[in-house]
Structures are given as structure tokens and as C-alpha cells.
Design an enzyme around this catalytic site. Sequence first.
Site, PDB file in Angstrom:
ATOM      1  N   ASN A   1      47.538  45.201  38.708  1.00 50.49           N
ATOM      2  CA  ASN A   1      45.986  45.314  38.603  1.00 50.49           C
ATOM      3  C   ASN A   1      45.652  44.783  39.840  1.00 50.49           C
ATOM      4  O   ASN A   1      44.384  45.326  40.404  1.00 50.49           O
ATOM      5  CB  ASN A   1      45.458  44.357  37.666  1.00 50.49           C
ATOM      6  CG  ASN A   1      45.518  44.914  36.065  1.00 50.49           C
ATOM      7  OD1 ASN A   1      46.021  46.111  35.962  1.00 50.49           O
ATOM      8  ND2 ASN A   1      45.257  44.298  35.239  1.00 50.49           N
TER       9      ASN A   1
ATOM     10  N   SER B   1      44.570  40.087  32.169  1.00 51.56           N
ATOM     11  CA  SER B   1      44.858  40.929  33.157  1.00 51.56           C
ATOM     12  C   SER B   1      44.937  40.592  34.694  1.00 51.56           C
ATOM     13  O   SER B   1      44.982  41.141  35.509  1.00 51.56           O
ATOM     14  CB  SER B   1      43.639  41.991  33.039  1.00 51.56           C
ATOM     15  OG  SER B   1      43.402  42.497  31.711  1.00 51.56           O
TER      16      SER B   1
ATOM     17  N   GLU C   1      54.472  42.617  33.095  1.00 50.30           N
ATOM     18  CA  GLU C   1      54.701  41.678  34.110  1.00 50.30           C
ATOM     19  C   GLU C   1      54.713  40.156  33.321  1.00 50.30           C
ATOM     20  O   GLU C   1      54.223  40.045  32.615  1.00 50.30           O
ATOM     21  CB  GLU C   1      53.381  41.748  34.705  1.00 50.30           C
ATOM     22  CG  GLU C   1      53.405  43.154  35.940  1.00 50.30           C
ATOM     23  CD  GLU C   1      51.936  43.083  36.537  1.00 50.30           C
ATOM     24  OE1 GLU C   1      51.673  43.743  37.693  1.00 50.30           O
ATOM     25  OE2 GLU C   1      50.821  42.385  36.091  1.00 50.30           O
TER      26      GLU C   1
ATOM     27  N   HIS D   1      52.077  40.187  30.616  1.00 51.21           N
ATOM     28  CA  HIS D   1      50.923  41.023  30.827  1.00 51.21           C
ATOM     29  C   HIS D   1      51.433  42.846  30.685  1.00 51.21           C
ATOM     30  O   HIS D   1      52.001  43.219  31.328  1.00 51.21           O
ATOM     31  CB  HIS D   1      50.542  41.054  32.291  1.00 51.21           C
ATOM     32  CG  HIS D   1      49.332  41.936  32.610  1.00 51.21           C
ATOM     33  ND1 HIS D   1      49.357  42.814  33.705  1.00 51.21           N
ATOM     34  CD2 HIS D   1      48.020  42.368  31.849  1.00 51.21           C
ATOM     35  CE1 HIS D   1      47.909  43.575  33.664  1.00 51.21           C
ATOM     36  NE2 HIS D   1      47.559  43.380  32.595  1.00 51.21           N
TER      37      HIS D   1
END
Length: 388
Positions: free
Chosen positions: A192, A120, A153, A141
Site C-alpha cells: 500500500n 491498511s 503482510e 494485512h
Amino acid sequence: MSRIKKIAVLGAGLMGHGIAEVSAMAGYEVKMRDIKQEFLDKGMNMIKDSLQKMGAKGKLKEPVDKILSRITPVLSLEEAVKDADLVIEAIPEIFDLKVQTFKECDKYAKPDCILASNTSTMSITELSKATNRQDKFAGLHFFNPVILMRLVEVIRGQNTSEEVMKILVEFVKSLGKVPVRVEKDVPGFIANRIAAPTSVLLLGIYEKGVATPEEVDAKMKSMGQPMGPFELMDYVGIDTQYHILKYYEKTIGPDYKPPEFLEKMVKENKLGAKSGKGWYDWSAGRPQIDLSKASEKVNPMDFMFVEINEAVKLVEMGVATPQDVDTALKLGYNRPFGPFELARNLKDVEIAARLEELSKFYGKEIFKPAKTLKEGKLAKMFEKFGYT
Ligand code: 3HC
């Protein structure tokens, strides 16, 4: 024709099982590896339940059993990776554990196998150093729940080759998902990272007694968010959130230090949905948030300002364009708007003024306004990127 046919997914947890599921749905042969049989059984059951749900709605191209037959659960890492073309790691967010795992992958996988991490937050470049194939190492991701969230991602480490980036972008598309390329390897990447200061704000609101988790969630849900932010923290996992904050503390700065109450929740196994209790009780499924508890003490604009601020900082750092930032937030968190779509209707200097107040009240440097906002130059930034 892509050279990816066989996938190894390491970890059968919340993310691992979802990645195995969508890969098998797209026709790939998948080996899903975990360290205990009970974790594998749980992962396989989650996949089965999810596929049955999808099947019942007519959303599968093949029968559930056919898709399931493409997934082989295994305990041995060597067995999982030895004939894989792509390994996707989705084990807990503990750096040393990932390094150890990638060392073993490097030893057992074929020389041309691509290694990817679903981390993450963590530096792809640093993780790639565990291997002798840094050019064939990248971030991939996914977002939770993997089956429903469209964003993936694709993160370039310092030594990732362009060929590998292209193969992974095509792989993501073959899953029916939307890839966003992250060209600079910063902690948290795009979605994130932009949400990172928001978690600090949330924990601050709770710690200072400004509002309760339910008051916050009721307010945000009544504004159109699919989940309240505390509910989402439970959904992602309190342990995951804790590890993420620890990593940010080390790599970005002390403002991210996880508060003691969060550590206590982890120690008491209050991990959210996965353990049945977190901020909410999940033993009977998703919590019923009482929207009448929406509180005026919670200003939804504060969350938006903090996100816009981080988004501006990312663009200033050259990590992503405003367009990619909006796509990442909309598809990664199912938001109706991206931060820049909101920002263009606001006055940047007013955002900056409120951010100064938040920074003072919560004692956090990270809320201080980005240069572009402070100087009132948001319109110039939009112009530079052709953002209309
Ligand atoms: N498999 C199959 N179907 C599923 C499912 C699953 N695992 N989970 C939910 N569904 C289906 C439900 O059955 C339901 O179907 P229906 O509409 O036909 O009844 C549909 O999806 C919607 O589910 P719900 O009615 O339970 O609830 P919502 O309308 O709130 O949708 C949600 C659920 C899509 C998860 C939505 O709440 C949402 O978008 N939440 C935000 C999620 C988010 O932000 N994720 C990102 C987290 S951060 C992250 O992952 C990054 C990591 O690095 C930490």
C-alpha cells in the site's frame, strides 16, 4: 503444532468476511463479530456466495455447509474473543475506534491470545499501546478479495516478539497464502505504501482534467492490469481510500491531503462497489470499461515511475528488500511485474528527470526522485541485495 486453533475476526465487512472465510476453509473455528445483526447477515451471505462459487469450480476440499458451520456470527465482543487464540481486527480505518476495540480485546481475551490488526496503513506500534501485550501484537494485512489474493503482510511493531512473528508467518502459510515479513512499521507497510503516491497522481489527473477515470482505466487495462486504478479504488472502497489518505496526511505529509471531491463522494455515500456507486455505477456488477476510450493523454510510465520511486525509498529506509517489494506488488495487486523488475530495464536518471517534471506539474514533493535514482545508483542498490 501451532497453538492457533480458534480465531476471532472483528468486522464482517469486505475484509472481515474474507478473512473469516479463508480461516474456516483452512479448518479453524471462527467467531465473526460485528456491531449490527444486518452487518453479520450480509457478511455471512457474502461468505456463502463466495464458497458456492468456489465449490462449483471444485476448488473446495469440503462441502460448503461444513466450512460454514465453523463460522459463528456474534454481536458481543467479549463472546467473540474470550476463547480465541488469535484475534484479527478488520474494522473501519479509524484510529480511535481501533484503539477502543483493542482495549476491550485486551480485557476479555486470554493472556496468551495474539492480537493482530488488518489495518491498511496504521502504525502497529501505536495500536499495540492500547494493550498490555505489545509483544503479542502484530499486523496481519490481507488484500481484497481475500479469497483470491495470495499476499499477507506480517508486520512487526516495535515490541512484537520474534515468536509471535513466526507463529503468524506459519498461520498465513496454513491459509495457503504467501507471507511477506515487514520488519519496519512504516505507514502503508510495503504494497500500500508503494501504491500511495499513485493514488495522489490519479486524483491529480482527475482534478486537473488531464483524463477521465474511464480514459485512465481503459489505458491501464489495455496494458495488462486486471482492473483499472479508478475501478480498483471503487472496489477497495472510496471511504477506505479517504481514511487512508487522511492517515498519510497526518503521518507522512500534506501532499496526501484528500481532495474535497473525495470527501464529498464519501458524504454522498458514493463508496464504490459496496454502495453501488463510486467512480462507476456498480448496481449491475463490475463496470464495463470501454477499452476504446484508452487515451494517449495518460502515460502509463508515469504510474510506474511513481511506484518505482516509492519502492526505492522503502528500500533506502530499510523496510524491505527489492525482492520482497516485487513479491508484495505481484501477489498483493496481481501485477504481472514488480516495480524493480521494471526498473532494471530503465535508465534511473531518466526516471528521475520525469519525476521532477511530475513533481512540478502536480505541485507534489512526494514525486521528487529518491536519492538512489537521482544519483544514478540503482545498479549499486541491486548489487547490495543480490537482486539479479
Ligand atoms: N469468491 C470466489 N470467487 C470469486 C470471487 C469471490 N469473492 N470474486 C471473484 N471470483 C472469481 C470469479 O468468479 C471468476 O471465476 P472464473 O474465472 O472461474 O469465472 C474469477 O474469480 C475471476 O473473476 P472475474 O472474472 O470477475 O474478474 P478478474 O479476472 O478481473 O479477476 C480479480 C478478479 C482477481 C479481483 C482481479 O480483477 C484482480 O486481481 N484485481 C486487482 C485486485 C487488487 O489489486 N487487490 C488489492 C487491493 S488493495 C488492498 O486490498 C489493500 C487494502 O489494504 C486496501
